[in-house]
Write a protein that holds these residues in place. Structure first.
Motif, PDB file in Angstrom:
ATOM      1  N   UNK A 160     -12.766  74.896  94.170  1.00  0.00           N
ATOM      2  CA  UNK A 160     -13.422  75.559  93.085  1.00  0.00           C
ATOM      3  C   UNK A 160     -13.992  74.494  92.152  1.00  0.00           C
ATOM      4  N   UNK A 161     -15.222  74.668  91.769  1.00  0.00           N
ATOM      5  CA  UNK A 161     -15.864  73.686  90.912  1.00  0.00           C
ATOM      6  C   UNK A 161     -16.302  74.335  89.610  1.00  0.00           C
ATOM      7  N   UNK A 162     -16.193  73.581  88.564  1.00  0.00           N
ATOM      8  CA  UNK A 162     -16.621  74.042  87.260  1.00  0.00           C
ATOM      9  C   UNK A 162     -17.579  73.020  86.671  1.00  0.00           C
ATOM     10  N   UNK A 163     -18.562  73.500  85.940  1.00  0.00           N
ATOM     11  CA  UNK A 163     -19.587  72.624  85.384  1.00  0.00           C
ATOM     12  C   UNK A 163     -19.015  71.600  84.418  1.00  0.00           C
ATOM     13  N   UNK A 164     -17.922  71.900  83.764  1.00  0.00           N
ATOM     14  CA  UNK A 164     -17.370  71.003  82.767  1.00  0.00           C
ATOM     15  C   UNK A 164     -16.359  70.014  83.359  1.00  0.00           C
ATOM     16  N   UNK A 165     -16.271  69.911  84.661  1.00  0.00           N
ATOM     17  CA  UNK A 165     -15.343  68.952  85.281  1.00  0.00           C
ATOM     18  C   UNK A 165     -13.934  69.495  85.439  1.00  0.00           C
ATOM     19  N   UNK A 166     -13.765  70.796  85.312  1.00  0.00           N
ATOM     20  CA  UNK A 166     -12.448  71.402  85.454  1.00  0.00           C
ATOM     21  C   UNK A 166     -12.074  71.526  86.919  1.00  0.00           C
ATOM     22  N   UNK A 167     -11.280  72.524  87.242  1.00  0.00           N
ATOM     23  CA  UNK A 167     -10.877  72.736  88.623  1.00  0.00           C
ATOM     24  C   UNK A 167      -9.424  72.366  88.821  1.00  0.00           C
ATOM     25  N   UNK A 168      -9.081  71.985  90.022  1.00  0.00           N
ATOM     26  CA  UNK A 168      -7.700  71.685  90.357  1.00  0.00           C
ATOM     27  C   UNK A 168      -7.285  70.298  89.886  1.00  0.00           C
ATOM     28  N   UNK A 169      -6.034  70.197  89.486  1.00  0.00           N
ATOM     29  CA  UNK A 169      -5.477  68.886  89.156  1.00  0.00           C
ATOM     30  C   UNK A 169      -5.234  68.131  90.461  1.00  0.00           C
ATOM     31  N   UNK A 170      -4.992  66.844  90.364  1.00  0.00           N
ATOM     32  CA  UNK A 170      -4.704  66.054  91.562  1.00  0.00           C
ATOM     33  C   UNK A 170      -3.466  66.583  92.283  1.00  0.00           C
ATOM     34  N   UNK A 204      -2.267  69.676  92.279  1.00  0.00           N
ATOM     35  CA  UNK A 204      -2.570  70.960  92.916  1.00  0.00           C
ATOM     36  C   UNK A 204      -3.469  70.768  94.136  1.00  0.00           C
ATOM     37  N   UNK A 205      -4.401  69.820  94.037  1.00  0.00           N
ATOM     38  CA  UNK A 205      -5.282  69.506  95.162  1.00  0.00           C
ATOM     39  C   UNK A 205      -4.443  68.994  96.344  1.00  0.00           C
ATOM     40  N   UNK A 206      -3.471  68.133  96.069  1.00  0.00           N
ATOM     41  CA  UNK A 206      -2.598  67.604  97.128  1.00  0.00           C
ATOM     42  C   UNK A 206      -1.763  68.725  97.742  1.00  0.00           C
ATOM     43  N   UNK A 258      -3.118  73.262 104.012  1.00  0.00           N
ATOM     44  CA  UNK A 258      -4.120  73.277 105.083  1.00  0.00           C
ATOM     45  C   UNK A 258      -3.635  72.509 106.301  1.00  0.00           C
ATOM     46  N   UNK A 259      -2.951  71.394 106.090  1.00  0.00           N
ATOM     47  CA  UNK A 259      -2.457  70.608 107.223  1.00  0.00           C
ATOM     48  C   UNK A 259      -1.302  71.320 107.935  1.00  0.00           C
ATOM     49  N   UNK A 260      -0.473  72.054 107.173  1.00  0.00           N
ATOM     50  CA  UNK A 260       0.561  72.873 107.818  1.00  0.00           C
ATOM     51  C   UNK A 260      -0.092  73.956 108.671  1.00  0.00           C
ATOM     52  N   UNK A 269     -11.403  67.608 108.630  1.00  0.00           N
ATOM     53  CA  UNK A 269     -12.183  68.644 107.957  1.00  0.00           C
ATOM     54  C   UNK A 269     -11.356  69.407 106.923  1.00  0.00           C
ATOM     55  N   UNK A 270     -10.036  69.268 106.984  1.00  0.00           N
ATOM     56  CA  UNK A 270      -9.155  69.963 106.052  1.00  0.00           C
ATOM     57  C   UNK A 270      -8.722  69.087 104.889  1.00  0.00           C
ATOM     58  N   UNK A 271      -9.167  67.853 104.863  1.00  0.00           N
ATOM     59  CA  UNK A 271      -8.795  66.931 103.788  1.00  0.00           C
ATOM     60  C   UNK A 271      -9.425  67.363 102.472  1.00  0.00           C
ATOM     61  N   UNK A 272      -8.750  67.071 101.382  1.00  0.00           N
ATOM     62  CA  UNK A 272      -9.294  67.364 100.058  1.00  0.00           C
ATOM     63  C   UNK A 272     -10.452  66.437  99.759  1.00  0.00           C
TER      64      UNK A 272
END
Length: 81
Positions: free
Chosen positions: A1-11, A13-15, A21-23, A62-65
């Motif tokens: 998910x992307x936000x114009x102000x640089x928001x989104x997932x924390x590192x 949460x991304x991990x 996805x790898x599981x 292809x599943x990497x963050x």
């Protein structure tokens, strides 16, 4: 998910999402059905379908963050912080 102000997932949460996805990829190899994988990982079937398609076309890579680039710098004279 992307936000114009640089928001989104924390590192963190991304991990976490990447680990999910790898599981899922391990279970794709075993031949588990998408619905079973989704239930086991507590995610939507649609997410697993997307991951499965990406995995089948590009493998585990292809599943990497992917870190998104910030549209602006968080340092310097124009940053109000």
């Amino acid at each position: 998910m992307r936000y114009a102000q640089g928001g989104g997932l924390t590192d963190e949460r991304r991990a976490f999402r990447e680990r999910l996805r790898l599981k899922a990829a391990e279970r794709f190899v075993r031949g588990d059905e998408n619905a079973v994988i989704a239930h086991g990982l507590r995610v939507s079937v649609r997410s697993v379908q997307r991951w499965h398609r990406a995995w089948s076309q590009g493998g585990p890579k292809a599943l990497a963050s992917h870190r998104t680039r910030r549209a602006y710098s968080r340092s310097g004279p124009s940053y109000p912080g």
